[in-house]
Design a protein around this motif. Sequence first.
Motif, short mmCIF file in Angstrom:
data_model
loop_
_atom_site.label_atom_id
_atom_site.label_comp_id
_atom_site.label_asym_id
_atom_site.label_seq_id
_atom_site.Cartn_x
_atom_site.Cartn_y
_atom_site.Cartn_z
N GLU A 221 0.69 -1.10 0.15
CA GLU A 221 -0.08 -0.01 0.02
C GLU A 221 0.77 1.30 0.07
OE1 GLU A 221 -2.43 2.43 -0.73
OE2 GLU A 221 -3.33 0.49 -0.59
N THR A 222 1.08 1.89 -1.13
CA THR A 222 1.87 3.00 -1.48
C THR A 222 1.45 4.24 -0.51
OG1 THR A 222 0.97 3.70 -3.52
CG2 THR A 222 2.97 2.21 -3.53
N THR A 223 0.25 4.20 -0.36
CA THR A 223 -0.24 5.52 0.56
C THR A 223 -0.08 5.24 1.78
OG1 THR A 223 -2.43 4.56 0.90
CG2 THR A 223 -2.17 5.99 -1.19
N SER A 224 0.54 4.19 2.35
CA SER A 224 0.99 3.84 3.91
C SER A 224 2.12 3.30 4.03
CB SER A 224 -0.29 2.86 4.41
OG SER A 224 -0.05 2.64 5.65
N ARG A 225 3.09 4.21 3.56
CA ARG A 225 4.51 3.91 3.63
C ARG A 225 4.80 2.62 3.20
NH1 ARG A 225 7.32 7.66 6.69
NH2 ARG A 225 9.08 5.98 7.21
N GLY A 226 4.30 1.94 2.19
CA GLY A 226 4.51 0.64 1.56
C GLY A 226 4.21 -0.42 2.65
#
Length: 222
Positions: free
Chosen positions: A193-198
Motif C-alpha cells: 500500500e503505497t499510501t501507507s509507507r509501503g
Amino acid sequence: MKIFFIKEKSAAAVKPAGILSVLMLFFMVLPAGINASEFRGIFNSIIPTDGNFDFPRTVMELSALADPQLNVNVELSRIETMAGEIKKRLRPNASGAEAVYGINEYIYGVMGFRFDEHANEYIFKKTVNPASVDMKNYESLRIVMRERQGICVSLSILYLMLTDELNIPVYAVFVPGHIFVRYDDGKERINIETTSRGSFAPDSEYEKAVSYTHLRAHETVL
C-alpha cells in the motif's frame, strides 16, 4: 510489464497499454487541457511498436504532456540515482519481503515521500475548499519528485519505475477507485500500500473496501 486489473462487475477487459493510457489520461494529462484525440495521437507516438517497452521513460514522457516544465532526462536520472541507492541497501538474493522492506525504507524513510491526506479528502470526499488544492502538485511527476508527496496514483507509479529499474517483480493492481502495487515472483505475493509507507496489506483489506468476497476471483492479469 504485468498489470493486474481488478474489474468492477460492469467493466470490460482492458489491454495493458490501454490501462496505462487511461491512468495517465484521467490523472495526469486531461486536467492539463489536452483532449482525448490529441492524447491518443501523442500516446501512440510514445509507445514503442517493437516490444522494447521502457516503462520509466514512457511514464515520464506522458507526464511531460501535462507538465511542459518536466525534463524527461533529468527526472529519469533522478529515478536511476534512487534505484542505485536502493540497490546498495539490498543484499544479493534478498527475499521478496526483504526487498520490499528495503525499498520502503529508502522511499519513505530516507527520501521522506508521503501520502497527502488533504488531496485525498478533496478527491474522494469533497470536504475541502477546491481552491486549496492544486492537483498538478500530485499529478506531475516532476513536482511529486520535488515535493516528495503524492496520491495513490503518483506514489504507485514512482514505486513501479524504481522496481522496474531494479528488475524487481512489482506490478500495478487496480481496484475501483484505487491503485496499489504488488510484489509477485510466482512464489511470494505481497500487496504493497503505497499510501501507507509501503505497508503490507492482505487481500481481505481490499476485498472489504470494494465489497468482494474473493479478490483473485475478480482479478485479471494482463
